[in-house]
Design an enzyme around this catalytic site. Structure first.
Site, PDB file in Angstrom:
ATOM      1  N   TYR A 171       0.800  -1.226   0.000  1.00 60.00           N
ATOM      2  CA  TYR A 171       0.000   0.000   0.000  1.00 60.00           C
ATOM      3  C   TYR A 171       0.833   1.278   0.000  1.00 60.00           C
ATOM      4  O   TYR A 171       0.276   2.373  -0.106  1.00 60.00           O
ATOM      5  CB  TYR A 171      -0.978  -0.001   1.174  1.00 60.00           C
ATOM      6  CG  TYR A 171      -2.230  -0.807   0.879  1.00 60.00           C
ATOM      7  CD1 TYR A 171      -3.083  -0.433  -0.166  1.00 60.00           C
ATOM      8  CD2 TYR A 171      -2.553  -1.943   1.611  1.00 60.00           C
ATOM      9  CE1 TYR A 171      -4.209  -1.168  -0.470  1.00 60.00           C
ATOM     10  CE2 TYR A 171      -3.681  -2.694   1.323  1.00 60.00           C
ATOM     11  CZ  TYR A 171      -4.512  -2.293   0.287  1.00 60.00           C
ATOM     12  OH  TYR A 171      -5.630  -3.024  -0.018  1.00 60.00           O
ATOM     13  N   GLU A 210      -6.235 -29.565   8.236  1.00 61.89           N
ATOM     14  CA  GLU A 210      -6.159 -28.851   6.958  1.00 61.89           C
ATOM     15  C   GLU A 210      -7.119 -27.667   6.899  1.00 61.89           C
ATOM     16  O   GLU A 210      -6.722 -26.546   6.607  1.00 61.89           O
ATOM     17  CB  GLU A 210      -6.473 -29.807   5.797  1.00 61.89           C
ATOM     18  CG  GLU A 210      -6.539 -29.109   4.442  1.00 61.89           C
ATOM     19  CD  GLU A 210      -7.131 -29.973   3.342  1.00 61.89           C
ATOM     20  OE1 GLU A 210      -7.397 -29.422   2.257  1.00 61.89           O
ATOM     21  OE2 GLU A 210      -7.332 -31.180   3.546  1.00 61.89           O
ATOM     22  N   ASP A 237      -8.065 -33.809   3.885  1.00 58.57           N
ATOM     23  CA  ASP A 237      -8.981 -34.519   3.000  1.00 58.57           C
ATOM     24  C   ASP A 237      -8.229 -35.605   2.237  1.00 58.57           C
ATOM     25  O   ASP A 237      -7.031 -35.449   1.943  1.00 58.57           O
ATOM     26  CB  ASP A 237      -9.615 -33.554   1.993  1.00 58.57           C
ATOM     27  CG  ASP A 237     -10.660 -32.636   2.613  1.00 58.57           C
ATOM     28  OD1 ASP A 237     -11.213 -32.999   3.662  1.00 58.57           O
ATOM     29  OD2 ASP A 237     -10.915 -31.560   2.035  1.00 58.57           O
TER      30      ASP A 237
END
EC number: 5.6.2.2
Length: 395
Positions: A138, A223, A276
């Site tokens: 920024y 996760e 997963d």
């Protein structure tokens, strides 16, 4: 610890304790943690001197009427990556490089941006102040274009100077969360107790935390944030006390990886991943355990090869009779990712991982952790994880 709730009986942790003993024995055989390799925690004076040397080279080139250029190790080539079981993926000492030239239309802007950020880093280190990557972006968002440009340049500078990013006084906003049997003091003196019902944000300056204390028997890396929150709702940390849980909310940020590494270096407790049963989850687990190509220059400060895969294993899907209608077909992108992981050097020393990935490849199906809710809404926290932890169901 004083704030630790009652968990299972001591006998529950027998296999975990045996696993920890084997990890400690392996460390002892290997002479402890690899030290003095890769990037080191450079002092402020060393960082300033390194930047001054880079600028001196630019000035020397200009004095000779030559176009200055930055030479940076190529972080995107497997040719430059070496695998060691005790470290993970790290850059070879004599790797191929790329030049960012000031007289090339293709790279002149990148050259200028590196100079600009080097100048900003020099001021930060010199004044002993810190800024986030977002702060740097920024300062001139139009010039940089987007945040990823700044992120990539900071990593290039860290690699070029051979110092970790935190030594450049650049921090990143943490997205990770931590909960369980852990207490520490932050750099500003704030005392943090992670045993509260809600999770605590991973600190932005891992280097600055001190007086870490835990009685934890294990650390569970989760996760996804949704799974992490569900385990919190199910009071998992208390039921399995003493333990610690961490989530990087998907692909882990640098601070979450640094925290996991710091917890391993400090306590040497078993660390497990819950991801997963899909290529993306396996990729995330590999980042924690062995690192990534893009950050391979800092592998010695980030990787924890002692991490084990707790679940969800592809073989669990058949073993638990999870219905096919809860499974998801692998996409073409999934299959490409899986093929890519199977070709990586660390898979050769992980035959059980290979077998699990081959089960996934053969079935052409994947499963999210949420598939376990078909068995019961709290099956994950009440049955699946406790049984895995008690009987050593990790690979």
């Amino acid at each position: 610890m004083a704030f630790a709730p009652m968990g299972p009986e001591a006998s529950f942790f027998e296999v975990l304790d045996q696993h920890r003993a084997s990890l400690l024995a392996a460390l002892k055989r290997g002479g402890g943690e690899p030290a003095g390799r890769g990037t080191h925690l450079a002092s402020s004076s060393e960082v300033l001197a390194s930047i001054e040397n880079v600028i001196q080279d630019v000035i020397t080139s200009l004095a000779r009427n030559e176009a200055p250029a930055f030479t940076i190790d190529n972080r995107s080539s497997w040719e430059n990556i070496k695998f060691e079981d005790s470290v993970g993926l790290h850059m070879v000492s004599h790797c191929t490089t790329r030049k960012i030239k000031s007289d090339s239309l293709k790279s002149v802007k990148n050259f200028a941006l590196i100079l600009k950020i080097l100048s900003m880093i020099y001021k930060l280190v010199q004044s002993n102040t810190y800024a986030t990557k977002r702060d740097l972006y920024y300062t001139d968002s139009q010039l940089f274009g987007n945040q990823t440009v700044v992120d990539s340049i900071i990593n290039d500078i860290s690699c070029m100077l051979k110092v970790p990013r935190r030594c450049l006084h650049i921090l990143s906003t943490s997205k990770g969360l931590i909960a369980g049997n852990l207490g520490y003091i932050e750099e500003d003196g704030t005392k943090v107790n992670c045993s509260c019902a809600t999770a605590v944000a991973v600190p932005s300056n891992i280097q600055g935390i001190r007086n870490l204390i835990t009685d934890g028997k294990f650390l569970l890396i989760v996760e996804k944030d949704a799974t992490f929150q569900r385990l919190l709702d199910d009071n998992f940390c208390n039921k399995m006390s003493p333990c610690i849980m961490v989530t990087g909310k998907g692909v882990p940020d640098l601070n979450t990886r640094l925290l996991v590494k710091k917890l391993w270096d400090t306590f040497h407790i078993p660390i497990f991943t819950l991801v997963d049963a899909d290529p993306h989850g396996i990729e995330i687990m590999c980042i924690y355990k062995y690192g990534s190509m893009s950050m391979s220059f800092e592998a010695h400060n980030l990787t924890v090869p002692a991490i084990r895969w707790l679940g969800l294993l592809p073989s669990d899907i058949k073993r638990l009779n999870i219905p096919k209608d809860t499974l998801i077909p692998l996409t073409k992108r999934d299959q490409m990712k899986l093929d890519s992981i199977l070709k990586r050097p660390y898979v050769t020393c992980q035959p059980f991982w290979r077998k699990e990935m081959e089960i996934m490849a053969d079935s052409k199906m994947k499963a999210e952790i949420q598939a376990l809710t078909f068995l019961s809404s709290d099956y994950l926290s009440r049955v699946y994880l406790p049984n895995k932890l008690k009987f050593g169901g990790w690979i």
